[in-house]
Write an enzyme that holds these catalytic residues in place. Structure first.
Site, PDB file in Angstrom:
ATOM      1  N   TYR A   1       0.848  -1.205   0.000  1.00 47.73           N
ATOM      2  CA  TYR A   1       0.000   0.000   0.000  1.00 47.73           C
ATOM      3  C   TYR A   1       0.880   1.250   0.000  1.00 47.73           C
ATOM      4  CZ  TYR A   1      -3.622   3.369   1.420  1.00 47.73           C
ATOM      5  OH  TYR A   1      -4.474   4.443   1.476  1.00 47.73           O
TER       6      TYR A   1
ATOM      7  N   THR B   1     -13.698   6.264   7.130  1.00 44.07           N
ATOM      8  CA  THR B   1     -14.441   5.732   5.964  1.00 44.07           C
ATOM      9  C   THR B   1     -14.517   4.208   6.125  1.00 44.07           C
ATOM     10  OG1 THR B   1     -12.510   5.257   4.583  1.00 44.07           O
ATOM     11  CG2 THR B   1     -13.374   7.504   4.464  1.00 44.07           C
TER      12      THR B   1
HETATM   13  P1  NDP Z   1     -13.731   3.557   0.814  1.00 45.31           P
HETATM   14  O1  NDP Z   1     -13.448   2.087   0.946  1.00 45.31           O
HETATM   15  O2  NDP Z   1     -14.803   4.160   1.658  1.00 45.31           O
HETATM   16  O3  NDP Z   1     -14.020   3.916  -0.717  1.00 45.31           O
HETATM   17  C1  NDP Z   1     -13.242   3.365  -1.740  1.00 45.31           C
HETATM   18  C2  NDP Z   1     -13.896   3.659  -3.074  1.00 45.31           C
HETATM   19  O4  NDP Z   1     -13.071   3.145  -4.130  1.00 45.31           O
HETATM   20  C3  NDP Z   1     -15.271   3.029  -3.220  1.00 45.31           C
HETATM   21  O5  NDP Z   1     -16.107   3.943  -3.877  1.00 45.31           O
HETATM   22  C4  NDP Z   1     -15.000   1.820  -4.099  1.00 45.31           C
HETATM   23  O6  NDP Z   1     -16.097   1.446  -4.895  1.00 45.31           O
HETATM   24  C5  NDP Z   1     -13.877   2.323  -4.970  1.00 45.31           C
HETATM   25  N1  NDP Z   1     -13.050   1.243  -5.502  1.00 45.31           N
HETATM   26  C6  NDP Z   1     -12.145   0.488  -4.833  1.00 45.31           C
HETATM   27  N2  NDP Z   1     -11.597  -0.408  -5.645  1.00 45.31           N
HETATM   28  C7  NDP Z   1     -12.157  -0.229  -6.868  1.00 45.31           C
HETATM   29  C8  NDP Z   1     -12.020  -0.872  -8.122  1.00 45.31           C
HETATM   30  N3  NDP Z   1     -11.166  -1.891  -8.295  1.00 45.31           N
HETATM   31  N4  NDP Z   1     -12.770  -0.436  -9.160  1.00 45.31           N
HETATM   32  C9  NDP Z   1     -13.638   0.589  -8.994  1.00 45.31           C
HETATM   33  N5  NDP Z   1     -13.814   1.242  -7.835  1.00 45.31           N
HETATM   34  C10 NDP Z   1     -13.090   0.820  -6.785  1.00 45.31           C
HETATM   35  O7  NDP Z   1     -12.336   4.258   1.120  1.00 45.31           O
HETATM   36  P2  NDP Z   1     -11.867   5.804   1.203  1.00 45.31           P
HETATM   37  O8  NDP Z   1     -12.945   6.717   0.834  1.00 45.31           O
HETATM   38  O9  NDP Z   1     -11.189   5.949   2.494  1.00 45.31           O
HETATM   39  O10 NDP Z   1     -10.738   5.762   0.076  1.00 45.31           O
HETATM   40  C11 NDP Z   1     -10.643   6.685  -0.986  1.00 45.31           C
HETATM   41  C12 NDP Z   1      -9.175   6.930  -1.276  1.00 45.31           C
HETATM   42  O11 NDP Z   1      -8.591   7.580  -0.144  1.00 45.31           O
HETATM   43  C13 NDP Z   1      -8.352   5.673  -1.514  1.00 45.31           C
HETATM   44  O12 NDP Z   1      -7.470   5.871  -2.597  1.00 45.31           O
HETATM   45  C14 NDP Z   1      -7.553   5.519  -0.221  1.00 45.31           C
HETATM   46  O13 NDP Z   1      -6.330   4.840  -0.407  1.00 45.31           O
HETATM   47  C15 NDP Z   1      -7.357   6.983   0.146  1.00 45.31           C
HETATM   48  N6  NDP Z   1      -7.006   7.214   1.543  1.00 45.31           N
HETATM   49  C16 NDP Z   1      -7.885   6.903   2.546  1.00 45.31           C
HETATM   50  C17 NDP Z   1      -7.528   7.089   3.867  1.00 45.31           C
HETATM   51  C18 NDP Z   1      -8.435   6.717   5.009  1.00 45.31           C
HETATM   52  O14 NDP Z   1      -7.957   6.697   6.180  1.00 45.31           O
HETATM   53  N7  NDP Z   1      -9.706   6.440   4.776  1.00 45.31           N
HETATM   54  C19 NDP Z   1      -6.210   7.667   4.232  1.00 45.31           C
HETATM   55  C20 NDP Z   1      -5.377   7.969   3.103  1.00 45.31           C
HETATM   56  C21 NDP Z   1      -5.776   7.746   1.823  1.00 45.31           C
HETATM   57  P3  NDP Z   1     -17.310   0.494  -4.375  1.00 45.31           P
HETATM   58  O15 NDP Z   1     -17.534   0.830  -2.915  1.00 45.31           O
HETATM   59  O16 NDP Z   1     -18.470   0.887  -5.230  1.00 45.31           O
HETATM   60  O17 NDP Z   1     -16.853  -0.901  -4.554  1.00 45.31           O
END
Ligand code: NDP
Length: 255
Positions: free
Chosen positions: A153, A188
């Site tokens: 990651y 989240t």
């Molecule tokens: P969530 O798990 O709440 O949301 C992730 C989103 O990405 C969902 O909408 C999901 O779609 C989509 N997704 C994941 N994999 C795929 C795929 N293969 N194809 C299409 N869509 C995909 O996580 P966050 O909102 O926290 O994450 C958003 C970003 O923020 C990420 O890049 C994460 O690494 C980054 N981030 C988050 C942190 C945290 O603490 N939350 C900290 C630092 C960075 P669906 O649900 O429809 O499957």
């Protein structure tokens, strides 16, 4: 900030940071293309988007599937005829160290968090050049700092940061900006989807009071506001930036 007449494509808009970002852009008048895998969740987010004149376009697809990624971009252009902002937000988290991360897990993280961003951005660039638009990537504090037990990651997010800088320089002559946000722990579904049970998650969030200088984890809306700023004309002289939105975590060292 005003996004009236601007088309914004957000990946991972069905949950967490992407959903919060969609709502903020909607409130500023953007025309939205919201991508995710879970259509019910996308519909729920769209229903909360306060955009009276613009109903968001909802696009389902698996971003590690090249055809799905092509469809997401193509349907956005067919529907709106232009693209002004691409928010590469979708991502996954999985734990594992150098001793425990197998190649399948490495490939899954890199394909989702890096390769899909690379692919979608290459497809979006010709349209962003036409509008002098911009890209905001959602990286992580894990891209700028190393943590044990989340090797692939961290590598994936470091790649997103350097992709941001390199693409920013490639596209600067065309007046297309490319930036990233680096969130700290944000509330989240990410961590539980990445394998933490409820008890582990509660302990992790409690520990965030110590691991973040501001004494708490972040909210998706706080990251969303920074994404919207970087995408706006208020950030017109910012490109190649990777901006921590992490309560000061990136500045901390254990002592
Ligand atoms: P969530 O798990 O709440 O949301 C992730 C989103 O990405 C969902 O909408 C999901 O779609 C989509 N997704 C994941 N994999 C795929 C795929 N293969 N194809 C299409 N869509 C995909 O996580 P966050 O909102 O926290 O994450 C958003 C970003 O923020 C990420 O890049 C994460 O690494 C980054 N981030 C988050 C942190 C945290 O603490 N939350 C900290 C630092 C960075 P669906 O649900 O429809 O499957």
């Amino acid at each position: 900030m005003n996004f009236a007449g601007k088309v914004v494509l957000i990946t991972g808009a069905s949950s967490g940071i992407g959903a919060a970002t969609a709502k903020q852009f909607a409130g500023l008048g953007a025309s939205l293309a919201l991508a995710g895998r879970n259509l019910d969740n996308l519909k729920e987010v769209a229903s909360q988007c306060n955009s009276p004149s613009n109903k968001p376009l909802l696009l389902t697809g698996e971003l590690t599937n090249e055809k799905d990624t092509e469809d997401i971009l193509q349907k956005t252009i067919s529907h709106y005829g232009r693209l002004d902002v691409l928010v590469n937000n979708a991502g996954i988290l999985e734990s594992g160290s150098i001793e425990t991360t197998n190649l399948q897990q490495y490939d899954r993280l890199m394909n989702t968090n890096v390769r899909s961003i690379y692919h979608l951005t290459t497809l979006a660039v010709p349209h962003l050049i036409k509008t002098k638009g911009n890209v905001v990537n959602v990286s992580s504090v894990n891209g700028i700092r190393a943590f044990p037990g989340v090797l692939a990651y961290c590598m994936s997010k470091a790649a997103v940061d350097h992709f941001t800088r390199c693409a920013a320089l490639d596209l600067a002559p065309k007046q297309v900006r490319v930036n990233a946000v680096n969130p700290g722990v944000t509330i989240t579904n990410l961590h539980k989807r990445g394998g933490m049970n409820q008890e582990q998650y509660e302990a992790f969030i409690k520990k965030s009071q110590e691991t973040h200088a501001l004494g708490r984890p972040g909210k998706p809306e706080e990251v969303a506001r920074t994404i919207v700023f970087l995408a706006s004309d208020d950030a017109s002289f910012i490109t190649g930036a990777t901006l921590p939105v992490d309560g000061g975590r990136h500045a901390m060292c254990p002592r």
